[in-house]
Each structure stands twice: as structure tokens, then as C-alpha cells.
Design an enzyme around this catalytic site. Sequence first.
Site, PDB file in Angstrom:
ATOM      1  N   GLY A 129      42.254 -17.930  65.929  1.00  0.00           N
ATOM      2  CA  GLY A 129      43.040 -16.875  65.275  1.00  0.00           C
ATOM      3  C   GLY A 129      44.495 -16.999  65.627  1.00  0.00           C
ATOM      4  O   GLY A 129      44.864 -17.589  66.658  1.00  0.00           O
ATOM      5  N   LYS A 130      45.314 -16.475  64.717  1.00  0.00           N
ATOM      6  CA  LYS A 130      46.753 -16.538  64.940  1.00  0.00           C
ATOM      7  C   LYS A 130      47.320 -15.178  64.563  1.00  0.00           C
ATOM      8  O   LYS A 130      47.085 -14.686  63.450  1.00  0.00           O
ATOM      9  CB  LYS A 130      47.313 -17.646  64.036  1.00  0.00           C
ATOM     10  N   GLY A 131      48.038 -14.558  65.482  1.00  0.00           N
ATOM     11  CA  GLY A 131      48.713 -13.303  65.167  1.00  0.00           C
ATOM     12  C   GLY A 131      50.204 -13.550  65.112  1.00  0.00           C
ATOM     13  O   GLY A 131      50.648 -14.704  65.208  1.00  0.00           O
ATOM     14  N   SER A 132      50.972 -12.492  64.981  1.00  0.00           N
ATOM     15  CA  SER A 132      52.415 -12.696  64.909  1.00  0.00           C
ATOM     16  C   SER A 132      53.009 -12.951  66.302  1.00  0.00           C
ATOM     17  O   SER A 132      54.142 -13.379  66.427  1.00  0.00           O
ATOM     18  CB  SER A 132      53.087 -11.508  64.243  1.00  0.00           C
ATOM     19  N   GLY A 176      50.845 -14.360  69.061  1.00  0.00           N
ATOM     20  CA  GLY A 176      50.127 -15.347  69.865  1.00  0.00           C
ATOM     21  C   GLY A 176      49.062 -16.102  69.094  1.00  0.00           C
ATOM     22  O   GLY A 176      48.673 -15.728  67.991  1.00  0.00           O
ATOM     23  N   VAL A 206      45.163 -17.743  69.424  1.00  0.00           N
ATOM     24  CA  VAL A 206      43.947 -17.530  70.224  1.00  0.00           C
ATOM     25  C   VAL A 206      43.028 -18.753  70.063  1.00  0.00           C
ATOM     26  O   VAL A 206      42.759 -19.193  68.932  1.00  0.00           O
ATOM     27  CB  VAL A 206      43.246 -16.218  69.813  1.00  0.00           C
ATOM     28  N   LYS A 248      44.416 -16.380  74.926  1.00  0.00           N
ATOM     29  CA  LYS A 248      45.568 -16.019  74.092  1.00  0.00           C
ATOM     30  C   LYS A 248      46.831 -16.597  74.712  1.00  0.00           C
ATOM     31  O   LYS A 248      47.130 -16.364  75.882  1.00  0.00           O
ATOM     32  CB  LYS A 248      45.672 -14.506  73.979  1.00  0.00           C
ATOM     33  N   ASP A 253      48.303  -0.044  67.484  1.00  0.00           N
ATOM     34  CA  ASP A 253      48.136  -1.110  66.485  1.00  0.00           C
ATOM     35  C   ASP A 253      46.690  -1.180  66.002  1.00  0.00           C
ATOM     36  O   ASP A 253      46.113  -2.267  65.879  1.00  0.00           O
ATOM     37  CB  ASP A 253      48.598  -2.454  67.083  1.00  0.00           C
TER      38      ASP A 253
HETATM   39  N1  LIG Z   1      38.654 -12.314  71.956  1.00  0.00           N
HETATM   40  C1  LIG Z   1      38.742 -12.924  70.780  1.00  0.00           C
HETATM   41  N2  LIG Z   1      37.703 -13.656  70.308  1.00  0.00           N
HETATM   42  C2  LIG Z   1      37.777 -14.270  69.110  1.00  0.00           C
HETATM   43  N3  LIG Z   1      38.862 -14.205  68.294  1.00  0.00           N
HETATM   44  C3  LIG Z   1      39.928 -13.497  68.706  1.00  0.00           C
HETATM   45  C4  LIG Z   1      39.932 -12.825  69.970  1.00  0.00           C
HETATM   46  N4  LIG Z   1      41.121 -12.183  70.107  1.00  0.00           N
HETATM   47  C5  LIG Z   1      41.822 -12.453  68.998  1.00  0.00           C
HETATM   48  N5  LIG Z   1      41.124 -13.242  68.146  1.00  0.00           N
HETATM   49  C6  LIG Z   1      41.564 -13.734  66.823  1.00  0.00           C
HETATM   50  O1  LIG Z   1      42.942 -14.032  66.883  1.00  0.00           O
HETATM   51  C7  LIG Z   1      43.682 -13.201  65.976  1.00  0.00           C
HETATM   52  C8  LIG Z   1      45.025 -12.863  66.600  1.00  0.00           C
HETATM   53  O2  LIG Z   1      44.821 -12.175  67.825  1.00  0.00           O
HETATM   54  P1  LIG Z   1      45.717 -10.945  68.234  1.00  0.00           P
HETATM   55  O3  LIG Z   1      45.646  -9.898  67.182  1.00  0.00           O
HETATM   56  O4  LIG Z   1      45.345 -10.513  69.592  1.00  0.00           O
HETATM   57  O5  LIG Z   1      47.165 -11.645  68.215  1.00  0.00           O
HETATM   58  P2  LIG Z   1      48.598 -10.974  68.037  1.00  0.00           P
HETATM   59  O6  LIG Z   1      49.603 -12.063  67.897  1.00  0.00           O
HETATM   60  O7  LIG Z   1      48.813 -10.017  69.157  1.00  0.00           O
HETATM   61  O8  LIG Z   1      48.410 -10.203  66.668  1.00  0.00           O
HETATM   62  P3  LIG Z   1      49.419  -9.215  65.925  1.00  0.00           P
HETATM   63  O9  LIG Z   1      50.008 -10.020  64.810  1.00  0.00           O
HETATM   64  O10 LIG Z   1      48.514  -8.123  65.441  1.00  0.00           O
HETATM   65  O11 LIG Z   1      50.414  -8.754  66.937  1.00  0.00           O
HETATM   66  C9  LIG Z   1      42.780 -11.993  65.714  1.00  0.00           C
HETATM   67  O12 LIG Z   1      43.007 -11.400  64.455  1.00  0.00           O
HETATM   68  C10 LIG Z   1      41.400 -12.634  65.776  1.00  0.00           C
HETATM   69  O13 LIG Z   1      41.070 -13.225  64.536  1.00  0.00           O
END
Ligand SMILES: Nc1ncnc2c1ncn2[C@@H]1O[C@H](COP(=O)(O)OP(=O)(O)OP(=O)(O)O)[C@@H](O)[C@H]1O
Length: 347
Positions: free
Chosen positions: A23-26, A28, A30, A43, A139
Site C-alpha cells: 500500500g501507498k499513502g500520501s 508512507g 507499506v 511503514k 483521519d
Molecule cells: N498493517 C497493514 N497491513 C496491510 N496493509 C496496510 C497496513 N497498513 C497500511 N496498509 C496499506 O497501505 C496503505 C497506506 O497506509 P497508510 O494509510 O497508513 O499510509 P499514509 O501515508 O499514512 O496514508 P494517508 O495518505 O492516509 O496519510 C493503506 O491504505 C493500506 O492499503
Amino acid sequence: MVGFDYDELVNATGSFSPTRLVGKGSHGMVYKAMLLNKMVALKKPLQHRDNHYKLENEICVLSSLPKNQHVISLLGTSQDHSNNNKLIVMEFMPNGSLHDLLHLAPTPPPWPKRVEIFIQVARAVQFLHEGKPTVIHRDIKSENILFDSDWNAKLADFGLAVLFDSPSQVSPPAAGTIGYLDPCYTTPSKLSTKNDVFSFGVVLLEIISCRKVIDVSKSPASIVDWAVALIEEERIDEICDARIGLPMDMSSTIRHILYVAASCVSSNVENRPTIAGILTEMENCVIERVRLPIWISMWRNLVRRKKKHIAKKCATVLEQSDDGVLGDHVSSGKLLLWQVLADAGTE
Ligand SMILES: Nc1ncnc2c1ncn2[C@@H]1O[C@H](COP(=O)(O)OP(=O)(O)OP(=O)(O)O)[C@@H](O)[C@H]1O
């Protein structure tokens, strides 16, 4: 909290190989990795100073929380000594996010599963709001609700979460995700648990309708404006995901949950319920639904017994009647009655 060796984590992710990316968020990326015979999620913040603060904040909030079955578990952290980069190690959620389930999965989730998700997410929020100190997640959205191997929902991504000790504490700048962000949360001083209640209400509407929270191809684009207008006009059916029929015994539960959602997204913060109030409402309407089949089966038993009784009486009358006098009419009447008797016995 366990301190993992950074090199060990680099190895376990194949040097952060794209094949391990889940997974990729804005803020980080994962990755999944096998550590001590267990699949975990790692992460890694994207290279921007703010993202490191968010990761530090996530570690601080998650490590202050006791374990809860509907909140993601932090397993440990690691530090790259060459550049001070930190990594979070958490439990791995193999079944993706609620966002994927609603908007990308080929088959829509059945209604009872949706109700189960409402309750599990509400329990996670209650755990945060009623803890000491209170945690405001800031969030809550379908991308941050993940499923474990048994399809239980857990709340994740605590990068924006706030440990809220007292109303007088200095609050961070308002933040969240557009579409889920409370429009009343405009300044740091407006931070409250009711901001999460608003986002939770948006998630309820999203689960019921499967509509995107902001859909610019539609008017109104906002799920809140669209759904609240329909709820006010009692046009409940138009909100429900049309890909899957709503069973009769669920329609009052879903109607009830839509009323709860409408109160969560109220433009008047004071009118929004607390998460404890929401949970009580939701659990009550689920109990009602569970009770319903008992009444239905009692009612059906009564009807079946009456049917049997009437059919037997008619059969006796026909047995005693003279087939010769009534001819074919009686034979076909008997046939019909035996059919009724058979139905009554097998229904
Ligand atoms: N514990 C986990 N197990 C499996 N996949 C995960 C886990 N944590 C996160 N992911 C995947 O990674 C994606 C991004 O994680 P996360 O939302 O924590 O990142 P972020 O960059 O903080 O996001 P945002 O853009 O909401 O700030 C999630 O939408 C999910 O698909």
C-alpha cells in the site's frame, strides 16, 4: 515495544522491493515482510520532513494505547542510524481496506457484513474516545479501515491522531482528508471527538451507498449533501447500494443506521451523538433484527398448523363424499388438497 534491527528489516523486505509493497499513502509506503515466522507490515515514510513527524506521532499514539481487537497493533519500530529514518512494524492485514472492498471488489459485501463493519469501526472509535487520555483519530476513512485474515475490521493510520488530554491543551493545525473532514473543524480550537463522529458518519453513508465520498461527475458531488437530502425526503431506497438487494428483514436496520449517519454529519456539532450513543443505537437495531426471525418462525408455524388443520378437515369431507356424484371435480379437488397437505408438511 520491540526495537527491530534496521538491516534485518531491509533484508526481510528484499531492500524494499516493489514486489513486497502492499500500500501507498500520501505519507508512507507499506511493505509486507516475514519476521520471526510471522507476516508483518512495515511503514516507511516518504522522503519529506513532515512525514517523519507523522510517523513519530503514529508511534507515540499507538504505543500509548492498550491492545484492542479493532485497532491495528504496533509490534515495534526500527531506526536507520545513518539518516535517523524510522520504520513502523505493525500487524499485517491481508484482506485490504474497506475502500477496496466497497469500490474495487467484484462482488459487493452482503448487508449483514456491512452492519458488522459499522459496529466494529464504532467499537474502535469508542475505544479511542473513551480511553485515558482520549485519542482523536482525525483521519477516519475507508482507506484506513483494514481487514485481518478473519475479515474483522481494524482502524489504522494514526499519523494525524491527537492525544487529547484537556480542552486547554495546544492543538495542532486542523487536518484530515477532504470528503471526510468535518467542515466545522476550521481552526485548532475546534478540535473535538465530534470531528471523528462526522467522519464516521461519512463512512456509514459510504458503506450503505458504495458511492465515492466526493464524486465530481454527480450533483451534488458530496456524499453528505446527496444522502442527507434523500434521508430528509425519506427516499431511503435510493441511497442503498443498488447492486445488491436489501432483504426485507434488514430494511429497518439500514433505515435506522441512515438516521444515525445523518445525525453524525449534522452541520450543528451539538446535535451530533457521542460514539457511545451511536454504538448503543446500532446495537439495539441489530438486536431487533436478530429477534425478527424468531417472530417470523413462530408466525409461520402457526400458519402451517392452521393450514394442516383446514386441509385435513376438507380431506375428511371429501373422503366421505360420493365420487360418483361429483365425478372428476372431487378427484381433482382431492388432488389439490393432498398437495396442500404435502405443502403444509414440508414447508
Ligand atoms: N498493517 C497493514 N497491513 C496491510 N496493509 C496496510 C497496513 N497498513 C497500511 N496498509 C496499506 O497501505 C496503505 C497506506 O497506509 P497508510 O494509510 O497508513 O499510509 P499514509 O501515508 O499514512 O496514508 P494517508 O495518505 O492516509 O496519510 C493503506 O491504505 C493500506 O492499503
